[in-house]
Motif scaffolding. Structure first.
Motif, PDB file in Angstrom:
ATOM      1  N   LEU A 163       0.832  -1.210   0.000  1.00 53.42           N
ATOM      2  CA  LEU A 163       0.000   0.000   0.000  1.00 53.42           C
ATOM      3  C   LEU A 163       0.864   1.255   0.000  1.00 53.42           C
ATOM      4  O   LEU A 163       0.544   2.242  -0.667  1.00 53.42           O
ATOM      5  CB  LEU A 163      -0.936   0.002   1.210  1.00 53.42           C
ATOM      6  CG  LEU A 163      -2.159  -0.913   1.094  1.00 53.42           C
ATOM      7  CD1 LEU A 163      -2.869  -1.044   2.437  1.00 53.42           C
ATOM      8  CD2 LEU A 163      -3.136  -0.388   0.030  1.00 53.42           C
ATOM      9  N   SER A 164       2.001   1.207   0.737  1.00 52.74           N
ATOM     10  CA  SER A 164       2.861   2.402   0.763  1.00 52.74           C
ATOM     11  C   SER A 164       3.538   2.607  -0.602  1.00 52.74           C
ATOM     12  O   SER A 164       3.749   3.733  -1.025  1.00 52.74           O
ATOM     13  CB  SER A 164       3.876   2.342   1.906  1.00 52.74           C
ATOM     14  OG  SER A 164       4.943   1.489   1.573  1.00 52.74           O
ATOM     15  N   VAL A 165       3.846   1.515  -1.288  1.00 53.50           N
ATOM     16  CA  VAL A 165       4.394   1.654  -2.644  1.00 53.50           C
ATOM     17  C   VAL A 165       3.322   2.259  -3.554  1.00 53.50           C
ATOM     18  O   VAL A 165       3.583   3.195  -4.317  1.00 53.50           O
ATOM     19  CB  VAL A 165       4.840   0.286  -3.218  1.00 53.50           C
ATOM     20  CG1 VAL A 165       5.161   0.386  -4.705  1.00 53.50           C
ATOM     21  CG2 VAL A 165       6.053  -0.234  -2.463  1.00 53.50           C
ATOM     22  N   ARG A 166       2.116   1.717  -3.441  1.00 52.45           N
ATOM     23  CA  ARG A 166       1.020   2.227  -4.281  1.00 52.45           C
ATOM     24  C   ARG A 166       0.828   3.724  -4.058  1.00 52.45           C
ATOM     25  O   ARG A 166       0.610   4.484  -5.014  1.00 52.45           O
ATOM     26  CB  ARG A 166      -0.274   1.456  -3.952  1.00 52.45           C
ATOM     27  CG  ARG A 166      -1.521   1.991  -4.618  1.00 52.45           C
ATOM     28  CD  ARG A 166      -1.430   1.882  -6.138  1.00 52.45           C
ATOM     29  NE  ARG A 166      -2.552   2.530  -6.803  1.00 52.45           N
ATOM     30  CZ  ARG A 166      -2.610   3.829  -7.079  1.00 52.45           C
ATOM     31  NH1 ARG A 166      -1.627   4.631  -6.743  1.00 52.45           N
ATOM     32  NH2 ARG A 166      -3.670   4.325  -7.712  1.00 52.45           N
ATOM     33  N   ALA A 167       0.929   4.150  -2.795  1.00 49.16           N
ATOM     34  CA  ALA A 167       0.739   5.571  -2.491  1.00 49.16           C
ATOM     35  C   ALA A 167       1.855   6.422  -3.098  1.00 49.16           C
ATOM     36  O   ALA A 167       1.643   7.592  -3.428  1.00 49.16           O
ATOM     37  CB  ALA A 167       0.683   5.773  -0.977  1.00 49.16           C
ATOM     38  N   ALA A 168       3.047   5.834  -3.254  1.00 43.48           N
ATOM     39  CA  ALA A 168       4.176   6.609  -3.798  1.00 43.48           C
ATOM     40  C   ALA A 168       4.153   6.644  -5.328  1.00 43.48           C
ATOM     41  O   ALA A 168       4.862   7.441  -5.942  1.00 43.48           O
ATOM     42  CB  ALA A 168       5.493   5.993  -3.316  1.00 43.48           C
ATOM     43  N   LEU A 169       3.368   5.762  -5.943  1.00 46.26           N
ATOM     44  CA  LEU A 169       3.371   5.679  -7.412  1.00 46.26           C
ATOM     45  C   LEU A 169       2.427   6.708  -8.020  1.00 46.26           C
ATOM     46  O   LEU A 169       1.306   6.909  -7.537  1.00 46.26           O
ATOM     47  CB  LEU A 169       2.942   4.283  -7.877  1.00 46.26           C
ATOM     48  CG  LEU A 169       3.887   3.111  -7.583  1.00 46.26           C
ATOM     49  CD1 LEU A 169       3.264   1.803  -8.063  1.00 46.26           C
ATOM     50  CD2 LEU A 169       5.242   3.320  -8.243  1.00 46.26           C
ATOM     51  N   GLN A 170       2.895   7.331  -9.099  1.00 47.86           N
ATOM     52  CA  GLN A 170       2.038   8.229  -9.868  1.00 47.86           C
ATOM     53  C   GLN A 170       1.704   7.546 -11.190  1.00 47.86           C
ATOM     54  O   GLN A 170       2.368   6.577 -11.562  1.00 47.86           O
ATOM     55  CB  GLN A 170       2.791   9.546 -10.107  1.00 47.86           C
ATOM     56  CG  GLN A 170       2.931  10.333  -8.817  1.00 47.86           C
ATOM     57  CD  GLN A 170       4.023  11.387  -8.876  1.00 47.86           C
ATOM     58  OE1 GLN A 170       4.597  11.634  -9.938  1.00 47.86           O
ATOM     59  NE2 GLN A 170       4.302  11.975  -7.737  1.00 47.86           N
ATOM     60  N   PRO A 171       0.707   8.039 -11.921  1.00 48.00           N
ATOM     61  CA  PRO A 171       0.394   7.418 -13.206  1.00 48.00           C
ATOM     62  C   PRO A 171       1.647   7.356 -14.082  1.00 48.00           C
ATOM     63  O   PRO A 171       2.401   8.333 -14.154  1.00 48.00           O
ATOM     64  CB  PRO A 171      -0.662   8.352 -13.803  1.00 48.00           C
ATOM     65  CG  PRO A 171      -1.271   9.040 -12.620  1.00 48.00           C
ATOM     66  CD  PRO A 171      -0.197   9.163 -11.587  1.00 48.00           C
ATOM     67  N   GLY A 172       1.901   6.242 -14.697  1.00 45.72           N
ATOM     68  CA  GLY A 172       3.099   6.082 -15.541  1.00 45.72           C
ATOM     69  C   GLY A 172       4.231   5.380 -14.803  1.00 45.72           C
ATOM     70  O   GLY A 172       5.133   4.827 -15.414  1.00 45.72           O
ATOM     71  N   ASP A 173       4.222   5.440 -13.459  1.00 44.22           N
ATOM     72  CA  ASP A 173       5.244   4.752 -12.658  1.00 44.22           C
ATOM     73  C   ASP A 173       4.912   3.258 -12.578  1.00 44.22           C
ATOM     74  O   ASP A 173       3.796   2.836 -12.913  1.00 44.22           O
ATOM     75  CB  ASP A 173       5.290   5.302 -11.227  1.00 44.22           C
ATOM     76  CG  ASP A 173       5.757   6.750 -11.161  1.00 44.22           C
ATOM     77  OD1 ASP A 173       6.297   7.255 -12.166  1.00 44.22           O
ATOM     78  OD2 ASP A 173       5.586   7.366 -10.079  1.00 44.22           O
TER      79      ASP A 173
END
Ligand code: AVI
Length: 307
Positions: A163-173
């Motif tokens: 979940l913390s990775v998901r929160a750090a990801l932006q579209p395209g990442d």
């Protein structure tokens, strides 16, 4: 919390429960990192070779699927492995190694800079389990978590991490995740109880860390290295088993620990994955596994997941 403070609270918590447990992040002082690097070169430790094989074959596909301009590596791995991705991604590229160990960070950064003088490096000294805070860096960003280190997290920790990775990801990442797969017990046991005793030394090193950091008086020779395959939970557990009754003082934690002969301290779990389980854990963190590659012997998987 300071480094010593975090160790103190892990020791207090881990030694007062049954079975006793020390989280594996304390393996990684300079000697632990060196031993962990040696483990990856052991003939029995197939995950490293299998992962290398996949990266060698798929680095170009990963580069074209992500077009990443920043490569974030959680738990900076061997520069050889990372070098495959760096070469495939080309320049300009920013490399962000994130690690709890300063020696691992500087080692990785120096080796990669020597090979790629054009690389921009932003090293981050942090425990990724305390949430993932990344420096501003050009996108798209590829967050790599290789080596099957995700398997060293307990299920709830794994869910929180994803979940913390998901929160750090932006579209395209994207996230690139390495995971060891479930396989026959003999292969697994050999990988975690090697003939040269490197894994045993790695396991016992946690006692030396507690001795040094908290003034404790554990004698590593009082313990046997144990690798146990938990078939129900599909995970290897590393344990330290007391060879005799042991009383150890841990002044830095204000604690005296009395272990019975044969009593075990769990020092690490290493979960092994199945494809379906992996997909559903990623989905639970709103991550979509778009590509998954395995090695020729189907021992290991690398998954590319997007938000
Ligand atoms: C870092 N991690 C993925 C290793 C593993 O296989 O779980 C740590 C390790 N412990 C013993 N050998 C290797």
């Amino acid at each position: 919390m300071s480094h010593a403070g975090a160790l103190r609270s892990d020791v207090l918590l881990g030694f007062s429960r049954s079975p006793r447990r020390i989280p594996p992040r304390w393996f990684h002082d300079a000697r632990g990192s060196e031993l962990s690097e040696r483990i990856t070169r052991l003939p029995e430790y197939y995950p490293a070779a299998a992962e290398r094989e996949i990266l060698r074959e798929r680095a170009a596909a990963i580069a074209s699927a992500t077009a990443a301009r920043t490569l974030v590596e959680i738990g900076s791995g061997s520069s050889e492995k990372t070098g495959l991705l760096i070469d495939a991604l080309g320049s300009p590229l920013t490399y962000v190694p994130v690690d709890i160990s300063e020696s691992a960070l500087t080692g990785a950064a120096h080796a990669l800079l020597a090979r790629n003088p054009g690389l921009t490096v932003h090293a981050v000294l942090a425990d990724f389990q305390n949430g993932l805070v990344l420096p501003a860096a050009p996108g798209p960003r590829l967050i790599c978590f290789l080596g099957s280190t995700v398997g060293n997290l307990l299920p709830a920790e794994r869910a929180a991490f994803l979940l913390s990775v998901r929160a750090a990801l932006q579209p395209g990442d994207a996230l690139l995740l390495g995971t060891d797969l479930v396989k026959d017990e003999a292969t697994l046991m050999a990988a975690y109880d090697d003939g040269q005793g490197v894994t045993a030394a790695f396991n016992k090193n946690v006692l030396s860390v507690i001795n040094r950091e908290l003034g404790a008086d554990f004698d590593p020779a009082d313990f046997d290295h144990v690798a146990h395959w938990d078939a129900g939970r599909e995970r290897i557990e590393l344990r330290l088993r007391a060879r005799r009754a042991v009383t150890a003082r841990i002044p830095g934690a204000g604690l005296t620990v009395a272990l019975r002969s044969g009593e075990e301290i769990c020092t690490e779990v290493s979960a092994k994955f199945r494809r379906e389980g992996l997909r559903s854990e990623l989905a639970a963190a709103w991550l979509d596994p778009v590509l998954m590659w395995t090695d020729a012997l189907d021992r290991y998987a690398i998954t590319l997941a997007v938000p």
